[in-house]
Design an enzyme around this catalytic site. Sequence first.
Site, short mmCIF file in Angstrom:
data_model
loop_
_atom_site.label_atom_id
_atom_site.label_comp_id
_atom_site.label_asym_id
_atom_site.label_seq_id
_atom_site.Cartn_x
_atom_site.Cartn_y
_atom_site.Cartn_z
N GLU A 76 -8.88 -3.23 -3.67
CA GLU A 76 -9.74 -3.87 -2.68
C GLU A 76 -10.49 -2.85 -1.82
O GLU A 76 -11.68 -2.99 -1.58
CB GLU A 76 -8.88 -4.78 -1.80
CG GLU A 76 -9.60 -5.43 -0.65
CD GLU A 76 -10.45 -6.61 -1.09
OE1 GLU A 76 -10.35 -7.01 -2.26
OE2 GLU A 76 -11.21 -7.11 -0.24
N ASP A 77 -9.79 -1.83 -1.36
CA ASP A 77 -10.36 -0.97 -0.32
C ASP A 77 -10.84 0.40 -0.79
O ASP A 77 -11.38 1.17 0.00
CB ASP A 77 -9.33 -0.76 0.80
CG ASP A 77 -8.97 -2.07 1.49
OD1 ASP A 77 -9.74 -3.04 1.33
OD2 ASP A 77 -7.94 -2.11 2.18
#
Length: 736
Positions: A76-77
Amino acid sequence: MMRQYELVERVTAYDPNADEALLNRAYVYAMKAHGAQLRASGDPYFSHPLEVAAILTELKLDDATIVAALLHDTIEDTDTTRAEIDRLFGPEIGALVDGLTKIKKLDLVTRRAEQAENLRKLMLAISQDVRVLLVKLADRLHNMRTIEHVPPNKRQRIAEETMDIYAPLAGRMGIQWMRDELEDLAFRTLQPEAHKTVSERLEALQESSARVVSEIESVLTRKLAERGVTATVQGRLKKPYSVWRKMDRKRISFEQLSDILGFRVVVPTISDCYRALEVVHTSWPLVPGRFKDYISTPKQNDYRSIHTTVIGPQHQRVEMQIRTKEMHEIAEFGIAAHNLYKDGVSLNGHKPDALESNAYQWLRRLVELLHEGDTPEEFLEHTKLELFQDQVFCFTPKGRLIALPRGATAIDFAYAVHTGVGNAAVGCKINGRAEPVISELHNGDEVEIITAEGATPSAAWESVAITGKARSAIRRAARDAIRSQYAGLGRQIMIRACERSERKYSDERFEPMIQRLGQSSLLDTLAAIGRGEIRSDDAMHAMFPDFREERKKNQPVAAREEGSGWFGLRKAMGMRFRVPGRKEASSAVPIRGIKGDLPVRFAEGGAVPGDRIVGIAMPGEGITIYPIHSPRLKEFDDQPDRWLDVRWEIDGETQRDRFPATIIVRAINEPGTLAGITQVIGENDANIDAIQMINRSGDFTDMRFDLEVWDLKHLLTVISLIKALKVVNTVERLNV
Ligand code: MN
């Protein structure tokens, strides 16, 4: 920040076979991937996945779960991809991280429907692998521990979600310490003042009761030792949130709370548990009604213990929990203590029933609900309800244990046994005695469900049942039953319409035409005709393009249908009727098909232009007009002579009369609810003849409104506007 070797040591301490190289690789990979990213607190971002992994080592989880925790935010990051995780750490860990990434987007949505949809996704992700939930819970726990760095406006939402969903989920998974901590952190965020007050009181109590605690500890330890039982006795204080909840629920002050003092007695074997119980009961007087044996009937999350409450040395109530060491582990670690999370056991897997923990079964039922639930909101409602309930344990005649939420009825029991049993239930025996199926069940009840072939569940059960499974099954069955009822009527209408124009009706012939009517299934189309939403003339046009409306012809009824059950001619032909009590100016009911001087009245619930209606001759009383969907008409099924073929005779331009219709509104008990509803009615040009509260139970009130409206369209408009009010749950036309 925890060092790499510290984490590895923690894991190998409980699992000597853990893959150290894998753990090391994941540590380094995640640290590099997050690089210079910072958390809101200013700490390096990597400290977060590391703490999440550390929390999971407390649950003694396998290396794959620890690795997934370290990597859980990378896709996700950071630039990391699923393929890369698969390549470097294998597809098992890849799938775990992928599941976590999918549910990561779930957090922090405010709209109820989205929240429910997210919960569904969460459950689906969990159904692939329970370890996803364990990492998610640890992730949430660390975020809650560091919530003071989050902006205040976001804090509230995170805390609410924790209280509503994650803390109960931890409890359901049997991980008690995690549930307690999540609740406590959420409570502190949501109600800082209350949390502070309760915590201070608890601390003060701890000091003042220190002497009593040590006295009880030593008395119990000594007496048990005299019987050869080595016991660990430990005083414990209740958690601030559980104390607060009790104060809030019972509306009492801290001083009035009785059993804040608790003890945990841990002994080696189950028979020692009962020995310890005897010692407790012979040392202090017991408080009646507080004894619970969760050893013989465990809670749904596999919790086992004996609970009892006694009056302690200084006349205060003291709660005792007696359990073995193994039970204690399960109470603290829950599903994690079962090692069920290992080896890719999925909820759809083939694990033998006997080995399945209750927590696991519960998850599986939730996943089933996902497929049955009609809307995400319904699902959320059920889940929330179920999460917050305590449970009762009942048995089938063959001794199968059925665990249900507290307050559950025999209906819930029937659906818990099997959906088919619930749908066909007509009665029940509780402990051998015939009882209504709506009876509330109690712990230990033996319940036998009596079924009948072809029976359908009563729609009224929906408000009685409390389990999600029962409620959605009843709702579905009721919808199906109503639809097929209307479809049957619709088919009759079509058959008659065809007969009138000397054609032949058949489903096969009609089915290909339904698209022209904007419908997608035959049953829906017929039901729409039955409800009057589609005019039979329009349906005839769809079926026979050369069809011409023939209403003007309208031959005398007598000639047409002498002696047939429905719509036949009746002796009252040729007379005129009046509505009693109506104003002189509009004394004649604008209904065609009956003439004469007999009084005409509407059946309870009313009828309005647009309704399909039928008249029933009431000897000595005149004619009663029923909407054709009224179930009361069944009573006259075998008296065809009393049926009158009637129809409205109304000209939209000159209509001066209002007509009676009764609706039942179920609304939330809230000040201003009634005012809101009457305002909608008034503003939309309907009159209220009478209002009656029929039923007030818990959160809802059922209200009966006797209305006067212009016609069906007007009535339906009013109903849908009332429905649109936030406080209104359902609006139904009284159908008697
Ligand atoms: Mn995270």
